[in-house]
Design a protein around this motif. Sequence first.
Motif, PDB file in Angstrom:
ATOM      1  N   ALA A  79     -15.727  72.592  77.477  1.00  0.00           N
ATOM      2  CA  ALA A  79     -15.763  73.979  77.009  1.00  0.00           C
ATOM      3  C   ALA A  79     -16.931  74.219  76.069  1.00  0.00           C
ATOM      4  O   ALA A  79     -17.415  75.341  75.942  1.00  0.00           O
ATOM      5  CB  ALA A  79     -14.452  74.336  76.308  1.00  0.00           C
ATOM      6  N   LEU A  80     -17.400  73.158  75.409  1.00  0.00           N
ATOM      7  CA  LEU A  80     -18.531  73.295  74.491  1.00  0.00           C
ATOM      8  C   LEU A  80     -19.852  73.259  75.241  1.00  0.00           C
ATOM      9  O   LEU A  80     -20.723  74.099  75.031  1.00  0.00           O
ATOM     10  CB  LEU A  80     -18.497  72.179  73.446  1.00  0.00           C
ATOM     11  CG  LEU A  80     -19.593  72.246  72.387  1.00  0.00           C
ATOM     12  CD1 LEU A  80     -19.285  73.367  71.392  1.00  0.00           C
ATOM     13  CD2 LEU A  80     -19.722  70.913  71.660  1.00  0.00           C
ATOM     14  N   ASP A  81     -19.995  72.268  76.144  1.00  0.00           N
ATOM     15  CA  ASP A  81     -21.243  72.116  76.899  1.00  0.00           C
ATOM     16  C   ASP A  81     -20.956  71.326  78.167  1.00  0.00           C
ATOM     17  O   ASP A  81     -20.868  70.098  78.140  1.00  0.00           O
ATOM     18  CB  ASP A  81     -22.299  71.396  76.057  1.00  0.00           C
ATOM     19  CG  ASP A  81     -23.655  71.317  76.753  1.00  0.00           C
ATOM     20  OD1 ASP A  81     -23.742  71.674  77.944  1.00  0.00           O
ATOM     21  OD2 ASP A  81     -24.626  70.888  76.103  1.00  0.00           O
ATOM     22  N   SER A  82     -20.799  72.043  79.270  1.00  0.00           N
ATOM     23  CA  SER A  82     -20.444  71.386  80.536  1.00  0.00           C
ATOM     24  C   SER A  82     -21.571  70.530  81.089  1.00  0.00           C
ATOM     25  O   SER A  82     -21.357  69.712  81.993  1.00  0.00           O
ATOM     26  CB  SER A  82     -20.033  72.437  81.573  1.00  0.00           C
ATOM     27  OG  SER A  82     -21.104  73.337  81.822  1.00  0.00           O
ATOM     28  N   ASN A  83     -22.776  70.709  80.550  1.00  0.00           N
ATOM     29  CA  ASN A  83     -23.921  69.929  81.030  1.00  0.00           C
ATOM     30  C   ASN A  83     -24.279  68.753  80.124  1.00  0.00           C
ATOM     31  O   ASN A  83     -25.277  68.061  80.364  1.00  0.00           O
ATOM     32  CB  ASN A  83     -25.148  70.840  81.173  1.00  0.00           C
ATOM     33  CG  ASN A  83     -24.993  71.830  82.309  1.00  0.00           C
ATOM     34  OD1 ASN A  83     -24.600  71.452  83.413  1.00  0.00           O
ATOM     35  ND2 ASN A  83     -25.276  73.099  82.054  1.00  0.00           N
TER      36      ASN A  83
ATOM     37  N   LYS B 150     -22.705  65.441  71.483  1.00  0.00           N
ATOM     38  CA  LYS B 150     -21.990  66.642  71.934  1.00  0.00           C
ATOM     39  C   LYS B 150     -20.482  66.391  71.991  1.00  0.00           C
ATOM     40  O   LYS B 150     -19.684  67.313  71.798  1.00  0.00           O
ATOM     41  CB  LYS B 150     -22.506  67.080  73.309  1.00  0.00           C
ATOM     42  CG  LYS B 150     -23.921  67.639  73.291  1.00  0.00           C
ATOM     43  CD  LYS B 150     -23.985  68.970  72.561  1.00  0.00           C
ATOM     44  CE  LYS B 150     -25.395  69.564  72.543  1.00  0.00           C
ATOM     45  NZ  LYS B 150     -25.846  69.982  73.867  1.00  0.00           N
ATOM     46  N   LEU B 151     -20.088  65.148  72.241  1.00  0.00           N
ATOM     47  CA  LEU B 151     -18.661  64.819  72.243  1.00  0.00           C
ATOM     48  C   LEU B 151     -18.092  64.947  70.829  1.00  0.00           C
ATOM     49  O   LEU B 151     -16.988  65.461  70.640  1.00  0.00           O
ATOM     50  CB  LEU B 151     -18.443  63.406  72.782  1.00  0.00           C
ATOM     51  CG  LEU B 151     -18.847  63.168  74.241  1.00  0.00           C
ATOM     52  CD1 LEU B 151     -18.676  61.701  74.609  1.00  0.00           C
ATOM     53  CD2 LEU B 151     -18.033  64.050  75.186  1.00  0.00           C
TER      54      LEU B 151
ATOM     55  N   LYS C 298     -20.744  64.987  81.750  1.00  0.00           N
ATOM     56  CA  LYS C 298     -21.079  64.610  83.135  1.00  0.00           C
ATOM     57  C   LYS C 298     -20.586  63.205  83.453  1.00  0.00           C
ATOM     58  O   LYS C 298     -20.130  62.928  84.570  1.00  0.00           O
ATOM     59  CB  LYS C 298     -22.587  64.714  83.344  1.00  0.00           C
ATOM     60  CG  LYS C 298     -23.095  66.151  83.412  1.00  0.00           C
ATOM     61  CD  LYS C 298     -24.583  66.204  83.702  1.00  0.00           C
ATOM     62  CE  LYS C 298     -25.065  67.633  83.890  1.00  0.00           C
ATOM     63  NZ  LYS C 298     -26.519  67.691  84.166  1.00  0.00           N
ATOM     64  N   ALA C 299     -20.655  62.307  82.474  1.00  0.00           N
ATOM     65  CA  ALA C 299     -20.157  60.946  82.687  1.00  0.00           C
ATOM     66  C   ALA C 299     -18.644  60.963  82.898  1.00  0.00           C
ATOM     67  O   ALA C 299     -18.121  60.284  83.791  1.00  0.00           O
ATOM     68  CB  ALA C 299     -20.524  60.065  81.497  1.00  0.00           C
ATOM     69  N   TYR C 300     -17.932  61.755  82.092  1.00  0.00           N
ATOM     70  CA  TYR C 300     -16.480  61.839  82.271  1.00  0.00           C
ATOM     71  C   TYR C 300     -16.119  62.530  83.587  1.00  0.00           C
ATOM     72  O   TYR C 300     -15.097  62.206  84.202  1.00  0.00           O
ATOM     73  CB  TYR C 300     -15.833  62.555  81.086  1.00  0.00           C
ATOM     74  CG  TYR C 300     -15.529  61.625  79.934  1.00  0.00           C
ATOM     75  CD1 TYR C 300     -14.591  60.602  80.082  1.00  0.00           C
ATOM     76  CD2 TYR C 300     -16.192  61.744  78.717  1.00  0.00           C
ATOM     77  CE1 TYR C 300     -14.313  59.733  79.037  1.00  0.00           C
ATOM     78  CE2 TYR C 300     -15.919  60.875  77.665  1.00  0.00           C
ATOM     79  CZ  TYR C 300     -14.979  59.864  77.832  1.00  0.00           C
ATOM     80  OH  TYR C 300     -14.706  58.994  76.800  1.00  0.00           O
TER      81      TYR C 300
ATOM     82  N   LEU D 236     -11.468  68.559  81.886  1.00  0.00           N
ATOM     83  CA  LEU D 236     -12.087  68.674  83.211  1.00  0.00           C
ATOM     84  C   LEU D 236     -11.050  68.934  84.292  1.00  0.00           C
ATOM     85  O   LEU D 236     -11.280  69.744  85.206  1.00  0.00           O
ATOM     86  CB  LEU D 236     -12.878  67.401  83.519  1.00  0.00           C
ATOM     87  CG  LEU D 236     -14.179  67.235  82.716  1.00  0.00           C
ATOM     88  CD1 LEU D 236     -14.647  65.790  82.775  1.00  0.00           C
ATOM     89  CD2 LEU D 236     -15.262  68.176  83.232  1.00  0.00           C
ATOM     90  N   LEU D 237      -9.914  68.273  84.201  1.00  0.00           N
ATOM     91  CA  LEU D 237      -8.843  68.523  85.177  1.00  0.00           C
ATOM     92  C   LEU D 237      -8.330  69.959  85.052  1.00  0.00           C
ATOM     93  O   LEU D 237      -8.069  70.630  86.060  1.00  0.00           O
ATOM     94  CB  LEU D 237      -7.696  67.530  84.954  1.00  0.00           C
ATOM     95  CG  LEU D 237      -7.964  66.086  85.392  1.00  0.00           C
ATOM     96  CD1 LEU D 237      -6.911  65.147  84.796  1.00  0.00           C
ATOM     97  CD2 LEU D 237      -7.969  65.960  86.920  1.00  0.00           C
ATOM     98  N   ALA D 238      -8.179  70.437  83.814  1.00  0.00           N
ATOM     99  CA  ALA D 238      -7.737  71.817  83.598  1.00  0.00           C
ATOM    100  C   ALA D 238      -8.770  72.812  84.112  1.00  0.00           C
ATOM    101  O   ALA D 238      -8.423  73.836  84.716  1.00  0.00           O
ATOM    102  CB  ALA D 238      -7.463  72.050  82.111  1.00  0.00           C
ATOM    103  N   ASP D 239     -10.063  72.505  83.910  1.00  0.00           N
ATOM    104  CA  ASP D 239     -11.127  73.371  84.421  1.00  0.00           C
ATOM    105  C   ASP D 239     -11.062  73.492  85.942  1.00  0.00           C
ATOM    106  O   ASP D 239     -11.446  74.523  86.511  1.00  0.00           O
ATOM    107  CB  ASP D 239     -12.506  72.818  84.029  1.00  0.00           C
ATOM    108  CG  ASP D 239     -12.767  72.895  82.530  1.00  0.00           C
ATOM    109  OD1 ASP D 239     -12.042  73.638  81.838  1.00  0.00           O
ATOM    110  OD2 ASP D 239     -13.683  72.186  82.054  1.00  0.00           O
ATOM    111  N   ALA D 240     -10.594  72.431  86.586  1.00  0.00           N
ATOM    112  CA  ALA D 240     -10.494  72.425  88.048  1.00  0.00           C
ATOM    113  C   ALA D 240      -9.247  73.156  88.547  1.00  0.00           C
ATOM    114  O   ALA D 240      -9.001  73.194  89.755  1.00  0.00           O
ATOM    115  CB  ALA D 240     -10.495  70.984  88.561  1.00  0.00           C
ATOM    116  N   GLY D 241      -8.481  73.700  87.607  1.00  0.00           N
ATOM    117  CA  GLY D 241      -7.315  74.496  87.992  1.00  0.00           C
ATOM    118  C   GLY D 241      -6.001  73.753  87.968  1.00  0.00           C
ATOM    119  O   GLY D 241      -4.958  74.316  88.320  1.00  0.00           O
ATOM    120  N   HIS D 242      -6.012  72.493  87.552  1.00  0.00           N
ATOM    121  CA  HIS D 242      -4.772  71.720  87.472  1.00  0.00           C
ATOM    122  C   HIS D 242      -4.015  72.049  86.187  1.00  0.00           C
ATOM    123  O   HIS D 242      -4.615  72.326  85.151  1.00  0.00           O
ATOM    124  CB  HIS D 242      -5.076  70.214  87.514  1.00  0.00           C
ATOM    125  CG  HIS D 242      -5.771  69.776  88.761  1.00  0.00           C
ATOM    126  ND1 HIS D 242      -5.182  69.837  90.009  1.00  0.00           N
ATOM    127  CD2 HIS D 242      -7.014  69.255  88.957  1.00  0.00           C
ATOM    128  CE1 HIS D 242      -6.026  69.379  90.911  1.00  0.00           C
ATOM    129  NE2 HIS D 242      -7.142  69.028  90.305  1.00  0.00           N
TER     130      HIS D 242
END
Length: 257
Positions: free
Chosen positions: A234-238, A221-222, A243-245, A25-31
Amino acid sequence: MHIWAVANQKGGVGKTTTVVSLSGLLADAGHRVLMIDLDPHGSLTSYFRFDPDSIEHSGYDLFQVSGKIPEELPRSVILETGHPNLSLIPASTALATLERHAQAQGGMGLVISKTLAILWDDYDYVLIDSPPVLGVLMINALAACQQLVIPVQTEFLAIKGLERMIRTLTMINRARKRPVPYTIVPTLFDRRTQASNKSLRSLKDLYEDAVWHSVIPVDTKLRDASTAGVAPSALDSNARGVKAYASLMDTLLNPSG
């Protein structure tokens, strides 16, 4: 650089899943994100399809240096995961041999701190997957981190294990200039079961403000993401777990908010 360690002195509570999920999630945000696998079992390393039993270079190499760590060494053991902005210092099963050398070789508790000092400008976030055993590897994780995340499965034995982790943290904090702030994260929560609900109430009663306000639910899903070797987002953002993480990440990024 922000350094988070994920630790608990009990296995099977979701440490590796927590590291991978938050890192993705941090990487997805560009970090720019670096994960460090300090567990000789190498679950995080195996997650991304590297073999801890046969890997040529790993975090173990960092502990083989006497004195100052060479500037080029940390970057030579970093692997790319295939997920944008997400890198890994893998584990080798040889990490399990470090304990027998730790007493004879001084300064081994600060190897990761020294490594990250070299990499300070290369990454925005570092997440450390700590082994479930108090020893030189966990001490490295706790000495290096600025924030500790303690995943706790919502069941009775996991809560008993948390007591040991808190005692360890108290001991480490005596040796630090600044105590490590920590967040207890209820994991593998199944609201349908009495055991999960009762354990969650016990956590909140015992540790009050240290417990995160929400939970990480049981989510297949995890597990599917682990099977696929990709970060859960990357597998399922929804997915419910993702969402909890994401909510946990927001809390860690904005502790006062």
